[in-house]
Design a protein around this motif. Structure first.
Motif, PDB file in Angstrom:
ATOM      1  N   ALA A 182       3.105   6.077  -3.140  1.00  0.00           N
ATOM      2  CA  ALA A 182       4.308   6.954  -3.026  1.00  0.00           C
ATOM      3  C   ALA A 182       4.075   6.895  -4.562  1.00  0.00           C
ATOM      4  N   THR A 183       3.937   6.246  -5.641  1.00  0.00           N
ATOM      5  CA  THR A 183       3.779   6.396  -7.173  1.00  0.00           C
ATOM      6  C   THR A 183       3.241   7.525  -7.293  1.00  0.00           C
ATOM      7  N   GLU A 184       1.958   7.373  -6.264  1.00  0.00           N
ATOM      8  CA  GLU A 184       0.917   8.687  -6.352  1.00  0.00           C
ATOM      9  C   GLU A 184       1.352  10.131  -6.747  1.00  0.00           C
ATOM     10  N   ILE A 185       2.024  10.385  -5.225  1.00  0.00           N
ATOM     11  CA  ILE A 185       2.086  12.407  -4.264  1.00  0.00           C
ATOM     12  C   ILE A 185       3.027  11.933  -3.814  1.00  0.00           C
ATOM     13  N   GLU A 192       8.462   7.131   4.444  1.00  0.00           N
ATOM     14  CA  GLU A 192       7.725   8.142   5.061  1.00  0.00           C
ATOM     15  C   GLU A 192       5.713   7.490   5.212  1.00  0.00           C
ATOM     16  N   LEU A 193       5.282   6.895   4.288  1.00  0.00           N
ATOM     17  CA  LEU A 193       3.935   6.362   4.078  1.00  0.00           C
ATOM     18  C   LEU A 193       3.868   5.160   5.001  1.00  0.00           C
ATOM     19  N   THR A 204       0.567  15.813   1.917  1.00  0.00           N
ATOM     20  CA  THR A 204       2.196  14.804   2.339  1.00  0.00           C
ATOM     21  C   THR A 204       1.752  13.420   2.622  1.00  0.00           C
ATOM     22  N   ALA A 205       2.255  12.989   3.540  1.00  0.00           N
ATOM     23  CA  ALA A 205       1.733  10.708   4.081  1.00  0.00           C
ATOM     24  C   ALA A 205       1.257  11.667   5.373  1.00  0.00           C
ATOM     25  N   PRO A 206       1.242  12.561   6.115  1.00  0.00           N
ATOM     26  CA  PRO A 206       0.232  12.978   7.153  1.00  0.00           C
ATOM     27  C   PRO A 206      -1.035  13.316   7.280  1.00  0.00           C
ATOM     28  N   GLU A 207      -0.852  14.252   5.717  1.00  0.00           N
ATOM     29  CA  GLU A 207      -2.166  14.615   5.458  1.00  0.00           C
ATOM     30  C   GLU A 207      -3.054  13.630   4.312  1.00  0.00           C
ATOM     31  N   LEU A 208      -2.074  12.726   4.007  1.00  0.00           N
ATOM     32  CA  LEU A 208      -3.108  11.666   3.242  1.00  0.00           C
ATOM     33  C   LEU A 208      -3.449  10.256   4.042  1.00  0.00           C
ATOM     34  N   MET A 209      -3.467  10.683   5.522  1.00  0.00           N
ATOM     35  CA  MET A 209      -3.502   9.641   5.945  1.00  0.00           C
ATOM     36  C   MET A 209      -4.754  10.205   6.520  1.00  0.00           C
ATOM     37  N   ALA A 210      -4.968  11.411   7.237  1.00  0.00           N
ATOM     38  CA  ALA A 210      -5.938  12.507   7.955  1.00  0.00           C
ATOM     39  C   ALA A 210      -7.317  12.360   6.475  1.00  0.00           C
ATOM     40  N   ARG A 211      -6.894  12.405   5.439  1.00  0.00           N
ATOM     41  CA  ARG A 211      -8.012  12.120   4.453  1.00  0.00           C
ATOM     42  C   ARG A 211      -8.168  11.083   4.077  1.00  0.00           C
ATOM     43  N   LEU A 225       0.571  -0.870  -0.124  1.00  0.00           N
ATOM     44  CA  LEU A 225       0.268   0.102   0.152  1.00  0.00           C
ATOM     45  C   LEU A 225       0.508   1.218  -0.172  1.00  0.00           C
ATOM     46  N   ALA A 226       1.872   1.426   0.915  1.00  0.00           N
ATOM     47  CA  ALA A 226       2.429   2.227   1.365  1.00  0.00           C
ATOM     48  C   ALA A 226       3.527   2.973  -0.067  1.00  0.00           C
TER      49      ALA A 226
END
Length: 356
Positions: free
Chosen positions: A141-144, A150-151, A187-194, A136-137
């Motif tokens: 990572a290929t998209e952002i 980090e992910l 960012t990784a935290p922003e994606l997780m929050a989304r 998944l990570a």
């Protein structure tokens, strides 16, 4: 009288001759400069040749690095004029990271205008056929811009995951397969929050009520859905397969799901689960341990989750793949019926020389 001395009358005559020529020259230069300036600003300078062309500018990139990225796209016709325009528009002081789409026929002003204000083109983020957290990570990572490391760090941080309501065994269920528009600079935290926000939207009051009626939490529904998804690719069959496993859970029987054994062994090339695999000691081995495994064995899609929430009502306890390799299954109420179905499938595997 000195013949070399120019009389005032002669000077006035020479001046009257030079003035029109000078005006004509200045007018020519003005027109030429205006025409060139117009070309620099408005003349189309992007040729995408009927293909989508994107420019990616990393965070912290310098002006030269940004210009190199733009030129490397192969879509800029006149690179010199673009650089000239970028200086006029102070782009060297306003470089912003992001992923930008270059449209065919754009002029330099349009190109630099989009880049200098950071008007990114959203990324369509999708993820399917994912089994493990590291997969998944890697996919995300290929998209952002966020890196795989980090992910992966967040996906393996139990303390952080607890703030989202998950742990390392259940976190993949937070990622509901769909298409999401995000910016490349997320960012990784922003994606997780989304993804947590999207998860909360997905689990409506209606879905939660259905899970409660089954005696399952949303995470448990996702875990069972991942097994259903691993068992069949046929959406019209998923509610029936879900019904089998729910019948087993209600009777206190072990699920005995082959895909959980494959996940436990971590050998995803296995086509034929053998006794040696069934002996593998893991909480994911549902032949050895009763109830659901600790978490999903893949990232279940919406059709699989909804199949569990809306299972077919029947008395089937067993099923196995059909011997015609159609992707569908034969279902049975009794063990003897199941053995007969399984024997036909095993014979078909042997006939095709599929031994593992």
């Amino acid at each position: 009288m000195d013949q070399n001395t120019t009389t005032p009358k002669r000077k006035r005559k020479e001046k009257s001759i030079l003035m029109p020529s000078l005006i004509a020259l200045l007018l020519f230069l003005f027109v030429s400069f205006s025409y060139y300036a117009y070309q620099i600003v408005y003349t189309p300078n992007v040729d995408t040749k009927d293909r989508d062309t994107f420019v990616t500018i990393p965070t912290g990139a310098t002006y030269e690095q940004a210009m190199d990225s733009i030129e490397a796209s192969g879509a800029i016709i006149d690179k010199l004029s673009l650089r000239f325009m970028s200086k006029l528009m102070d782009y060297d002081e306003l470089v912003k990271p992001g992923r930008y789409k270059l449209e065919h026929g754009w002029g330099n002003r349009q190109v630099i205008g989009v880049l200098r204000v950071g008007q990114q083109t959203p990324v369509n983020l999708t993820f399917t056929n994912i089994r493990l957290r590291n997969q998944l990570a890697a996919k995300l990572a290929t998209e952002i811009e966020a890196t795989e490391e980090e992910l992966d760090s967040l996906l393996n941080d139990d303390a952080y995951l607890a703030t989202l309501g998950f742990d390392t065994t259940t976190i993949v269920s937070m990622f509901i397969p769909n298409t999401y528009q995000v910016y490349w600079t997320t960012t990784a935290p922003e994606l997780m929050a989304r993804m947590k926000t999207e998860y909360d939207k997905f689990w409506t009051a209606e879905r939660k009520a259905k899970a409660e009626q089954l005696g399952l939490t949303p995470n448990q529904v996702s875990t069972l859905a991942s097994i259903v998804q691993a068992e069949t690719i046929k959406n019209d069959e998923k509610p029936r397969v879900a019904g089998v496993y729910l019948n087993r859970l209600q009777k206190g029987m072990r699920l005995e799901a082959d895909p959980t054994v494959v996940f436990a062994v971590r050998d995803f090339t296995i086509r034929r689960v053998l006794n040696v695999h069934l002996q593998h000691d893991s909480p994911y081995n549902t032949y050895r341990y009763a109830g659901l495994p600790p978490g999903p064995i893949n990232v279940p899609n919406i059709s699989s989750i909804d199949a569990v929430l809306n299972p077919e009502q029947h008395k089937y306890i067993y099923f196995c793949a059909k011997e015609d390799f159609s992707g569908y299954h034969s279902f049975a109420v009794t063990h003897s019926e199941h053995i007969a179905n399984a024997r036909r499938y095993q014979q078909a595997l042997t006939a095709r020389n599929i031994m593992k």
